[in-house]
Scaffold this motif. Structure first.
Motif, PDB file in Angstrom:
ATOM      1  N   LEU A  38       0.839  -1.080  -0.200  1.00 19.52           N
ATOM      2  CA  LEU A  38      -0.103  -0.086  -0.178  1.00 19.52           C
ATOM      3  C   LEU A  38       0.734   1.284  -0.087  1.00 19.52           C
ATOM      4  CD1 LEU A  38      -2.833  -1.276   2.739  1.00 19.52           C
ATOM      5  CD2 LEU A  38      -2.924  -0.965   0.308  1.00 19.52           C
ATOM      6  N   LYS A  39       2.183   1.151   0.122  1.00 21.16           N
ATOM      7  CA  LYS A  39       3.040   2.455   0.077  1.00 21.16           C
ATOM      8  C   LYS A  39       3.392   2.686  -1.511  1.00 21.16           C
ATOM      9  CE  LYS A  39       5.423   1.381   4.468  1.00 21.16           C
ATOM     10  NZ  LYS A  39       6.956   1.275   5.082  1.00 21.16           N
ATOM     11  N   PRO A  40       3.547   4.044  -1.610  1.00 16.05           N
ATOM     12  CA  PRO A  40       4.317   4.623  -2.581  1.00 16.05           C
ATOM     13  C   PRO A  40       5.877   3.702  -2.876  1.00 16.05           C
ATOM     14  CG  PRO A  40       3.335   6.341  -1.758  1.00 16.05           C
ATOM     15  CD  PRO A  40       3.422   5.122  -0.582  1.00 16.05           C
ATOM     16  N   GLU A  41       6.147   3.649  -4.330  1.00 16.91           N
ATOM     17  CA  GLU A  41       7.231   3.068  -4.365  1.00 16.91           C
ATOM     18  C   GLU A  41       8.415   3.402  -3.563  1.00 16.91           C
ATOM     19  OE1 GLU A  41       9.013  -0.357  -6.468  1.00 16.91           O
ATOM     20  OE2 GLU A  41       7.151   0.512  -6.720  1.00 16.91           O
ATOM     21  N   ARG A  42       8.431   4.861  -3.726  1.00 11.38           N
ATOM     22  CA  ARG A  42       9.670   5.496  -2.953  1.00 11.38           C
ATOM     23  C   ARG A  42       9.630   5.127  -1.442  1.00 11.38           C
ATOM     24  NH1 ARG A  42       5.888   9.473  -3.916  1.00 11.38           N
ATOM     25  NH2 ARG A  42       5.153  10.483  -2.070  1.00 11.38           N
ATOM     26  N   ASP A  43       8.591   4.876  -0.840  1.00 11.33           N
ATOM     27  CA  ASP A  43       8.812   4.715   0.423  1.00 11.33           C
ATOM     28  C   ASP A  43       8.875   3.218   0.941  1.00 11.33           C
ATOM     29  OD1 ASP A  43       8.044   7.505   0.972  1.00 11.33           O
ATOM     30  OD2 ASP A  43       5.871   7.091   1.076  1.00 11.33           O
ATOM     31  N   ILE A  44       8.637   2.260   0.062  1.00 13.50           N
ATOM     32  CA  ILE A  44       8.834   0.989   0.437  1.00 13.50           C
ATOM     33  C   ILE A  44      10.155   0.701   1.165  1.00 13.50           C
ATOM     34  CG2 ILE A  44       9.090  -1.447  -0.526  1.00 13.50           C
ATOM     35  CD1 ILE A  44       7.139  -0.653  -2.674  1.00 13.50           C
ATOM     36  N   PHE A  45      10.996   0.983   0.628  1.00  9.99           N
ATOM     37  CA  PHE A  45      12.257   0.719   1.178  1.00  9.99           C
ATOM     38  C   PHE A  45      13.173   2.083   1.966  1.00  9.99           C
ATOM     39  CE2 PHE A  45      12.174  -2.825  -1.823  1.00  9.99           C
ATOM     40  CZ  PHE A  45      12.085  -3.616  -0.867  1.00  9.99           C
ATOM     41  N   ALA A  46      12.359   3.022   2.275  1.00  9.07           N
ATOM     42  CA  ALA A  46      12.868   4.235   3.039  1.00  9.07           C
ATOM     43  C   ALA A  46      13.619   3.926   4.196  1.00  9.07           C
ATOM     44  CB  ALA A  46      11.735   5.103   2.969  1.00  9.07           C
ATOM     45  N   VAL A  47      14.836   4.539   4.410  1.00 15.62           N
ATOM     46  CA  VAL A  47      15.487   4.402   5.629  1.00 15.62           C
ATOM     47  C   VAL A  47      15.626   5.826   6.390  1.00 15.62           C
ATOM     48  CG1 VAL A  47      17.715   3.613   6.752  1.00 15.62           C
ATOM     49  CG2 VAL A  47      16.835   2.469   4.791  1.00 15.62           C
ATOM     50  N   PRO A  48      15.272   5.826   7.568  1.00 12.21           N
ATOM     51  CA  PRO A  48      14.341   4.950   8.337  1.00 12.21           C
ATOM     52  C   PRO A  48      12.849   4.629   7.894  1.00 12.21           C
ATOM     53  CG  PRO A  48      14.483   7.070   9.475  1.00 12.21           C
ATOM     54  CD  PRO A  48      15.041   7.156   8.262  1.00 12.21           C
ATOM     55  N   PRO A  49      12.359   3.462   7.958  1.00 16.98           N
ATOM     56  CA  PRO A  49      11.075   3.074   7.577  1.00 16.98           C
ATOM     57  C   PRO A  49      10.006   4.147   7.971  1.00 16.98           C
ATOM     58  CG  PRO A  49      11.983   1.244   8.739  1.00 16.98           C
ATOM     59  CD  PRO A  49      12.734   2.454   9.021  1.00 16.98           C
ATOM     60  N   SER A  50       9.251   4.336   6.882  1.00 18.53           N
ATOM     61  CA  SER A  50       8.153   5.367   7.003  1.00 18.53           C
ATOM     62  C   SER A  50       6.914   4.711   7.502  1.00 18.53           C
ATOM     63  CB  SER A  50       7.747   6.174   5.512  1.00 18.53           C
ATOM     64  OG  SER A  50       7.446   4.988   4.735  1.00 18.53           O
ATOM     65  N   LEU A  51       6.711   5.115   8.877  1.00 17.97           N
ATOM     66  CA  LEU A  51       5.395   4.447   9.569  1.00 17.97           C
ATOM     67  C   LEU A  51       4.162   5.105   9.269  1.00 17.97           C
ATOM     68  CD1 LEU A  51       7.177   3.747  13.104  1.00 17.97           C
ATOM     69  CD2 LEU A  51       7.003   2.264  11.102  1.00 17.97           C
ATOM     70  N   THR A  52       4.034   6.394   8.771  1.00 18.09           N
ATOM     71  CA  THR A  52       2.892   6.911   8.383  1.00 18.09           C
ATOM     72  C   THR A  52       3.064   7.218   6.841  1.00 18.09           C
ATOM     73  OG1 THR A  52       3.974   9.070   8.885  1.00 18.09           O
ATOM     74  CG2 THR A  52       2.573   8.107  10.545  1.00 18.09           C
ATOM     75  N   PHE A  53       2.367   6.939   6.058  1.00 19.40           N
ATOM     76  CA  PHE A  53       2.189   7.198   4.895  1.00 19.40           C
ATOM     77  C   PHE A  53       0.435   7.259   4.185  1.00 19.40           C
ATOM     78  CE2 PHE A  53       2.251   2.714   5.459  1.00 19.40           C
ATOM     79  CZ  PHE A  53       1.222   1.979   4.805  1.00 19.40           C
ATOM     80  N   ARG A  54       0.666   7.715   2.766  1.00 13.07           N
ATOM     81  CA  ARG A  54      -0.583   7.563   2.321  1.00 13.07           C
ATOM     82  C   ARG A  54      -0.883   6.378   1.392  1.00 13.07           C
ATOM     83  NH1 ARG A  54      -2.526  12.842  -0.991  1.00 13.07           N
ATOM     84  NH2 ARG A  54      -2.383  13.833   0.963  1.00 13.07           N
TER      85      ARG A  54
END
Length: 280
Positions: A38-54
């Motif tokens: 359900l995450k946008p592609e840029r947020d899937i492997f974001a460091v640190p992980p994005s706990l809040t996303f649209r």
């Protein structure tokens, strides 16, 4: 008495900690897969992980548009799992009845042989089976894959059914015989309804295994009977690079039906794991 309270509290805390650790170990990968789908592609492997996303459904739309064969493979998985379940449950019922009602040295020896065969790595069995299946025209068919899955689980299913049938009093068989019922009529009219919970337990084991199995499907199918795990492997091995969002979406779609099935049948799964632990 003063020491009992703190000791009981400590034991309770340790048990709660153990349960929490098991839950995290079991649920964290599932939550990671579903949330990543359900995450946008840029947020899937974001460091640190994005706990809040649209949340977005773009990966599911891309899966539908670019991998239509995945949904066809899901249908194949459902058909094969259903066939394997029916075959395995019926064979396990017959075998469990034989082991429960006709114990002997040779019958027990055949049970030990089933366990030995079950311990053989599946890859070893594919070597002699592949040329035989190819020569007989069984390659890439739903029925052959279903028979393989059922055969692989009959050993476990037979002993699960034996545990349930052992709890059915033999006097019921004798009463049915006095009334003129033969062995098969006794089995299907008396024993089978009372062992229905065990049959459901075997069905859960076989269905989950058949839905997720990869090795036999990889060796014995190519196009007509291709299952969902094989398409997931193709998504990973895509020449254009791994589309991680699409992969997580496909994994979620493949995972949710079996999770729902296990949740709805969990009491039968527990009953199967504890079959034979108590005598009725």
């Amino acid at each position: 008495m003063r020491r009992t309270g703190p000791r009981r509290w400590l034991i309770g805390a340790l048990k709660a900690l153990a349960v929490a650790a098991i839950l995290v170990w079991s649920l964290a990968p599932i939550l990671l897969i579903v949330s990543s789908s359900l995450k946008p592609e840029r947020d899937i492997f974001a460091v640190p992980p994005s706990l809040t996303f649209r949340p977005t459904l773009e990966h599911y739309a891309a899966l539908w548009a670019r991998w239509p064969e995945f949904f066809h493979a899901l249908g194949n998985s459902a058909v094969i799992a259903a066939l394997a379940t029916v075959i395995a449950v019926f064979a396990s019922l017959l075998a469990g009845y034989a082991y429960s009602r006709f114990p002997s040295r040779w019958v027990n020896a055949s049970g030990s042989l089933l366990i030995v065969v079950r311990l053989i790595p599946p890859i070893v069995l594919t070597l002699p089976l592949f040329p035989a299946a190819n020569a007989l025209g069984f390659q890439d068919t739903h029925l052959f894959l279903a028979v393989l899955y059922a055969t692989f689980f009959v050993s476990l299913g037979a002993f699960v059914m034996r545990g349930f049938i052992d709890q059915i009093p033999r006097e019921m068989d004798e009463a049915a015989a006095v009334d003129g019922a033969g062995r098969f009529r006794t089995l299907f009219r008396i024993v089978m309804p009372l062992a229905a919970q065990g049959m459901m337990a075997v069905a859960v084991f076989v269905a989950v295994y058949a839905w997720n199995e990869f090795l036999f499907a990889f060796v014995f199918t190519s196009t007509r009977a291709k299952t969902a795990p094989l398409v997931l492997a193709e998504v990973i091995g895509n020449f254009d690079g791994v589309e991680w969002g699409v992969l997580f979406a496909a994994a979620t779609v493949q995972l949710l039906p079996v999770l729902l099935f296990v949740w709805l049948t969990q009491k039968f799964l527990v009953a199967g794991l504890t079959a034979g632990a108590t005598k009725g």
